[in-house]
Design an enzyme around this catalytic site. Structure first.
Site, PDB file in Angstrom:
ATOM      1  N   TYR A 159     -16.229  13.677  17.041  1.00 18.03           N
ATOM      2  CA  TYR A 159     -17.119  12.757  16.316  1.00 18.03           C
ATOM      3  C   TYR A 159     -17.605  13.421  15.021  1.00 18.03           C
ATOM      4  CZ  TYR A 159     -17.499  10.022  20.677  1.00 18.03           C
ATOM      5  OH  TYR A 159     -17.235   9.289  21.812  1.00 18.03           O
ATOM      6  N   PRO A 195     -21.535  -0.211  25.779  1.00 22.12           N
ATOM      7  CA  PRO A 195     -22.389  -1.148  26.521  1.00 22.12           C
ATOM      8  C   PRO A 195     -22.876  -2.310  25.674  1.00 22.12           C
ATOM      9  CG  PRO A 195     -23.641   0.818  25.938  1.00 22.12           C
ATOM     10  CD  PRO A 195     -22.196   1.103  25.596  1.00 22.12           C
ATOM     11  N   LEU A 196     -22.857  -2.150  24.354  1.00 25.35           N
ATOM     12  CA  LEU A 196     -23.285  -3.213  23.445  1.00 25.35           C
ATOM     13  C   LEU A 196     -22.113  -3.778  22.649  1.00 25.35           C
ATOM     14  CD1 LEU A 196     -26.616  -1.624  22.155  1.00 25.35           C
ATOM     15  CD2 LEU A 196     -26.236  -3.101  24.146  1.00 25.35           C
ATOM     16  N   SER A 224     -25.840  -7.594  19.670  1.00 28.12           N
ATOM     17  CA  SER A 224     -27.062  -7.473  18.893  1.00 28.12           C
ATOM     18  C   SER A 224     -27.091  -8.657  17.953  1.00 28.12           C
ATOM     19  CB  SER A 224     -27.052  -6.168  18.082  1.00 28.12           C
ATOM     20  OG  SER A 224     -27.966  -6.227  17.012  1.00 28.12           O
ATOM     21  N   HIS A 251     -10.962  13.546  26.715  1.00 31.70           N
ATOM     22  CA  HIS A 251     -11.170  12.449  25.783  1.00 31.70           C
ATOM     23  C   HIS A 251      -9.893  11.666  25.495  1.00 31.70           C
ATOM     24  CE1 HIS A 251     -13.656  11.221  21.930  1.00 31.70           C
ATOM     25  NE2 HIS A 251     -13.539  10.238  22.803  1.00 31.70           N
TER      26      HIS A 251
END
Length: 331
Positions: free
Chosen positions: A63, A210-211, A217, A132
Site C-alpha cells: 500500500y 465492507p463499504l 456511502s 496477499h
C-alpha cells in the site's frame, strides 16, 4: 493463557483498513492507490481511532509501496502495545517509483518481506501476517506454512492468514497458528461459503470491502467522478462497483434500494452496512478504510448500534433477491 490474536469473540469488533492512507502507487500506468493523501491528517485519524477504542489496523507492504506501513508505524509510536497490527506480503514493489514490479510467494521471500515491514512499522512483531496473493496453488500454500510457523516461534509474527476470496484455498495454509481469512464481503456482495468456512474452523473473517469501495456511502452519486490516480478512477477488472471512473449504475441502484433499511434506527448508511456484517456472524471483523478523523468517527459510531436484527437481514435479502436460507446469519 491469552486467546490467540483475531480469535472470534462473539461481540462486535471493528478495525481500520489502511490502504487509502498509503497514497498513490501504480502497476505500470494503472493506479492502485486511492489518490493523494495528507500524512498529518492520516496520523490524526489513526490516533482518533485509538481514542475511540479501535485497536486493530490492517495494512499491507504494497500500500503506497511501503508508505502506509511507515505512516501507521509513526502514528502508533508509543502506543504499539495497545493495538493489533495486521499486514500482508506477496507483492514486490519499488519504493522509489511506487511501482508494483511483480509477485513472490516463495518461502525464501517471506522473511525478507517481514523484515522490511517490521522496519517500516517500527515494531518487532506483527499480530497477523497475511498472504496477499489470492490465487496460489494449494501446494505453494503448504510450502509456506513451515516458514510461517517458524516465524511464530521466533516471535516475528503472532499468527498468520490469507487474503483470498476462494473458500477452497485457506485450509492449505492452515497450520496451528493460522487464525484469519481476509475476504471481500458486504451487504451488496455476500460471501456465504467463506463465512461458513470461517465459522466452522473458528477463524476470523477479516471483512475486506465492507463499504463496497466507498459505494455504501451517500457521498457517491451518478454524477460522481473519481480522479485518475484513484484505483476506482481507472479500475482493474476485479473492481465491480465503479466503471470508467464513475459508480456503476447497477450497484448504485442496489445501494439505493437498501438505504432505508440500513439507515434505520438512527444509523447512518455506513453504520448500517457495518451492522449487517456483525449480524452475519460473530467471526466477522470489518475493516473499513479511512482518510480523515471524521470518517473514523462515523465508522466507530457503528459500535454503539451493534448488529442488525434477523428481521432486517430478511428484509435486505428480499430487496436484493437473495435466498434467506443461503444468505442468513452464518452462526
Amino acid at each position: 493463557m491469552e486467546p490467540p490474536p483475531f480469535a472470534p469473540t462473539g461481540t462486535p469488533r471493528l478495525g481500520m483498513g489502511c490502504w487509502a492512507i498509503g497514497g498513490p502507487f501504480w502497476s505500470g500506468d494503472k493506479p492502485f492507490g486511492w489518490g493523494a493523501v495528507d500524512d498529518t491528517e492520516s496520523t490524526a485519524a489513526v490516533r482518533r481511532a485509538l481514542d475511540l477504542g479501535v485497536t486493530l489496523f490492517d495494512t499491507a507492504d504494497v500500500y503506497g509501496a511501503g508508505h502506509s506501513e511507515r505512516v501507521l508505524g509513526k502514528a502508533l509510536a508509543g502506543r504499539r502495545d495497545e493495538v493489533l497490527i495486521a499486514t500482508k506480503w506477496g507483492n514486490v514493489f519499488d519504493e522509489t517509483t511506487r511501482q508494483i514490479v511483480g509477485r513472490d510467494t516463495t518461502p525464501g521471500y517471506v522473511r525478507r518481506a517481514l523484515e522490511a515491514s517490521l522496519r517500516r512499522l517500527g515494531t518487532d512483531h506483527v499480530d497477523l501476517y497475511q498472504l496477499h496473493i489470492g490465487q496460489v496453488s494449494p501446494q505453494q500454500a503448504e510450502d509456506l506454512t513451515g516458514v510461517l510457523e517458524e516465524l511464530v516461534i521466533e516471535g516475528g509474527i503472532r499468527s498468520y492468514g490469507w487474503s483470498t476470496d476462494d473458500a477452497s484455498l485457506p485450509p492449505a495454509l492452515a497450520g496451528p497458528h493460522f487464525t484469519a481469512v481476509q475476504h471481500e464481503v458486504n451487504v451488496l456482495r455476500d460471501a456465504p461459503r467463506m463465512l461458513a468456512l470461517t465459522a466452522r474452523e473458528g477463524w476470523t473473517s477479516v471483512c475486506r470491502g465492507p463499504l463496497a469501495m466507498g459505494l455504501l456511502s451517500p457521498k457517491y452519486t451518478s454524477g460522481s467522478r473519481l480522479s485518475s490516480d484513484d484505483v476506482r478512477g481507472d479500475e482493474p477488472e476485479w473492481l465491480a462497483y465503479f466503471h470508467d471512473g464513475r459508480p456503476d449504475p447497477h450497484w448504485l441502484e442496489r445501494r439505493d434500494a437498501v438505504r432505508d433499511v440500513l439507515a434505520s434506527g438512527g444509523r447512518t448508511l455506513v453504520q448500517g452496512a457495518l451492522g449487517w456484517l456483525w449480524a452475519r456472524g460473530s467471526q466477522c471483523l470489518p475493516i473499513p478504510g479511512f482518510r480523515t478523523a471524521a470518517q473514523v468517527e462515523e465508522n466507530a459510531g457503528a459500535l454503539a448500534h451493534g448488529a442488525l436484527t434477523a428481521a432486517q437481514l430478511r428484509d435486505l435479502d428480499g430487496i436484493l433477491g437473495r435466498a434467506p436460507l443461503s444468505h442468513g446469519p452464518a452462526t
